[in-house]
Design a protein around this motif. Structure first.
Motif, PDB file in Angstrom:
ATOM      1  N   LYS A   1       0.800  -1.137   0.070  1.00  0.00           N
ATOM      2  CA  LYS A   1      -0.007  -0.031   0.067  1.00  0.00           C
ATOM      3  C   LYS A   1       0.884   1.350   0.034  1.00  0.00           C
ATOM      4  O   LYS A   1       0.467   2.242  -0.758  1.00  0.00           O
ATOM      5  CB  LYS A   1      -1.070   0.056   1.216  1.00  0.00           C
ATOM      6  N   ALA A   2       1.603   1.350   0.619  1.00  0.00           N
ATOM      7  CA  ALA A   2       2.635   2.537   0.818  1.00  0.00           C
ATOM      8  C   ALA A   2       3.482   2.757  -0.530  1.00  0.00           C
ATOM      9  O   ALA A   2       3.742   3.822  -0.846  1.00  0.00           O
ATOM     10  CB  ALA A   2       3.895   2.394   1.770  1.00  0.00           C
ATOM     11  N   CYS A   3       3.884   1.554  -1.085  1.00  0.00           N
ATOM     12  CA  CYS A   3       4.726   1.650  -2.331  1.00  0.00           C
ATOM     13  C   CYS A   3       3.481   2.402  -3.356  1.00  0.00           C
ATOM     14  O   CYS A   3       3.991   3.239  -4.104  1.00  0.00           O
ATOM     15  CB  CYS A   3       4.980   0.429  -3.008  1.00  0.00           C
ATOM     16  N   LEU A   4       2.382   1.992  -3.618  1.00  0.00           N
ATOM     17  CA  LEU A   4       1.134   2.129  -4.474  1.00  0.00           C
ATOM     18  C   LEU A   4       0.810   3.703  -4.184  1.00  0.00           C
ATOM     19  O   LEU A   4       0.635   4.392  -4.946  1.00  0.00           O
ATOM     20  CB  LEU A   4       0.191   1.313  -4.500  1.00  0.00           C
ATOM     21  N   GLU A   5       0.842   4.020  -2.896  1.00  0.00           N
ATOM     22  CA  GLU A   5       0.748   5.560  -2.643  1.00  0.00           C
ATOM     23  C   GLU A   5       1.610   6.589  -2.864  1.00  0.00           C
ATOM     24  O   GLU A   5       1.564   7.325  -3.433  1.00  0.00           O
ATOM     25  CB  GLU A   5       0.335   5.630  -1.029  1.00  0.00           C
ATOM     26  N   GLU A   6       2.662   6.060  -2.819  1.00  0.00           N
ATOM     27  CA  GLU A   6       4.082   6.804  -3.437  1.00  0.00           C
ATOM     28  C   GLU A   6       3.888   7.023  -4.971  1.00  0.00           C
ATOM     29  O   GLU A   6       4.095   8.107  -5.479  1.00  0.00           O
ATOM     30  CB  GLU A   6       5.437   6.223  -3.070  1.00  0.00           C
ATOM     31  N   VAL A   7       3.499   5.821  -5.573  1.00  0.00           N
ATOM     32  CA  VAL A   7       3.347   5.979  -7.064  1.00  0.00           C
ATOM     33  C   VAL A   7       2.448   6.858  -7.478  1.00  0.00           C
ATOM     34  O   VAL A   7       2.407   7.838  -8.141  1.00  0.00           O
ATOM     35  CB  VAL A   7       3.122   4.524  -7.762  1.00  0.00           C
ATOM     36  N   SER A   8       1.279   6.716  -6.634  1.00  0.00           N
ATOM     37  CA  SER A   8       0.112   7.514  -6.937  1.00  0.00           C
ATOM     38  C   SER A   8       0.384   9.213  -6.919  1.00  0.00           C
ATOM     39  O   SER A   8       0.087  10.037  -7.654  1.00  0.00           O
ATOM     40  CB  SER A   8      -1.157   7.270  -6.098  1.00  0.00           C
ATOM     41  N   HIS A   9       1.097   9.353  -5.641  1.00  0.00           N
ATOM     42  CA  HIS A   9       1.486  10.766  -5.402  1.00  0.00           C
ATOM     43  C   HIS A   9       2.559  11.289  -6.603  1.00  0.00           C
ATOM     44  O   HIS A   9       2.231  12.492  -7.048  1.00  0.00           O
ATOM     45  CB  HIS A   9       2.410  10.898  -4.222  1.00  0.00           C
ATOM     46  N   ILE A  10       3.456  10.357  -7.036  1.00  0.00           N
ATOM     47  CA  ILE A  10       4.285  10.901  -8.098  1.00  0.00           C
ATOM     48  C   ILE A  10       3.438  11.169  -9.396  1.00  0.00           C
ATOM     49  O   ILE A  10       3.450  11.987  -9.969  1.00  0.00           O
ATOM     50  CB  ILE A  10       5.349   9.783  -8.385  1.00  0.00           C
ATOM     51  N   ARG A  11       2.470  10.341  -9.663  1.00  0.00           N
ATOM     52  CA  ARG A  11       1.585  10.496 -11.150  1.00  0.00           C
ATOM     53  C   ARG A  11       0.948  11.638 -10.768  1.00  0.00           C
ATOM     54  O   ARG A  11       0.690  12.292 -11.863  1.00  0.00           O
ATOM     55  CB  ARG A  11       0.707   9.186 -10.999  1.00  0.00           C
ATOM     56  N   HIS A  12       0.179  11.954  -9.511  1.00  0.00           N
ATOM     57  CA  HIS A  12      -0.411  13.386  -9.356  1.00  0.00           C
ATOM     58  C   HIS A  12       0.423  14.538  -9.561  1.00  0.00           C
ATOM     59  O   HIS A  12      -0.067  15.537 -10.328  1.00  0.00           O
ATOM     60  CB  HIS A  12      -1.234  13.297  -8.112  1.00  0.00           C
ATOM     61  N   ARG A  13       1.602  14.295  -9.248  1.00  0.00           N
ATOM     62  CA  ARG A  13       2.557  15.533  -9.102  1.00  0.00           C
ATOM     63  C   ARG A  13       2.775  15.837 -10.894  1.00  0.00           C
ATOM     64  O   ARG A  13       2.916  17.080 -11.107  1.00  0.00           O
ATOM     65  CB  ARG A  13       3.875  15.091  -8.268  1.00  0.00           C
ATOM     66  N   VAL A  14       3.225  14.859 -11.401  1.00  0.00           N
ATOM     67  CA  VAL A  14       3.728  15.233 -12.727  1.00  0.00           C
ATOM     68  C   VAL A  14       2.422  15.666 -13.592  1.00  0.00           C
ATOM     69  O   VAL A  14       2.784  16.235 -14.673  1.00  0.00           O
ATOM     70  CB  VAL A  14       4.377  13.985 -13.560  1.00  0.00           C
ATOM     71  N   GLN A  15       1.292  15.485 -13.128  1.00  0.00           N
ATOM     72  CA  GLN A  15       0.122  15.938 -14.055  1.00  0.00           C
ATOM     73  C   GLN A  15       0.069  17.594 -13.782  1.00  0.00           C
ATOM     74  O   GLN A  15      -0.463  17.881 -14.771  1.00  0.00           O
ATOM     75  CB  GLN A  15      -1.215  15.364 -13.429  1.00  0.00           C
ATOM     76  N   ARG A  16       0.675  17.889 -12.938  1.00  0.00           N
ATOM     77  CA  ARG A  16       0.548  19.323 -12.628  1.00  0.00           C
ATOM     78  C   ARG A  16       2.034  19.940 -13.253  1.00  0.00           C
ATOM     79  O   ARG A  16       1.895  21.428 -13.324  1.00  0.00           O
ATOM     80  CB  ARG A  16       0.679  19.638 -11.186  1.00  0.00           C
ATOM     81  N   LEU A  17       2.659  19.241 -14.119  1.00  0.00           N
ATOM     82  CA  LEU A  17       3.754  20.022 -14.777  1.00  0.00           C
ATOM     83  C   LEU A  17       3.258  20.876 -15.816  1.00  0.00           C
ATOM     84  O   LEU A  17       2.295  20.544 -16.501  1.00  0.00           O
ATOM     85  CB  LEU A  17       4.751  18.929 -15.317  1.00  0.00           C
TER      86      LEU A  17
END
Length: 115
Positions: A95-111
């Motif tokens: 769960k922690a790994c997938l949450e970190e991936v999710s945060h990264i994917r959300h962050r790059v959407q704002r680029l």
């Protein structure tokens, strides 16, 4: 004995303009391994569907895919997290790994273009 200079870190290319054409060009130049999937997805989701209303969702997906793939370190990090989650026998770790991936994917959407 001669000292060798450390190899410079690869330069991460900037994000393109936020259009399908510019994104495809950036993928073609910088992450060509993504191009077949990009083109196939475009064909069935937009071109063959004769439906331009699907373009925003298409762009959101591929904006994120390119943003991660253009940076070898980030791409390796995300792949590693996904691999750890898949192989983990501990729910909390997965769960922690997938949450970190999710945060990264959300962050790059704002680029923004140029970043």
């Amino acid at each position: 004995m001669t000292a060798h200079a450390a190899e410079p870190a690869p330069v991460v290319p900037p994000m393109p303009e936020r259009t399908p054409k510019a994104l495809r060009e950036a993928i073609m130049q910088n992450t060509p391994q993504l191009l077949p999937d990009f083109d196939e997805h475009w064909k069935w989701a937009v071109a063959d569907a004769y439906d331009i209303s699907t373009v925003p969702a298409f762009m959101a997906r591929w904006w994120g895919e390119y943003a991660i793939a253009r940076d070898p370190k980030l791409d390796a990090h995300v792949s590693g997290l996904e691999r750890r989650a898949a192989e983990s026998t501990e729910l909390a770790e997965a769960k922690a790994c997938l949450e970190e991936v999710s945060h990264i994917r959300h962050r790059v959407q704002r680029l923004e273009p140029g970043q």
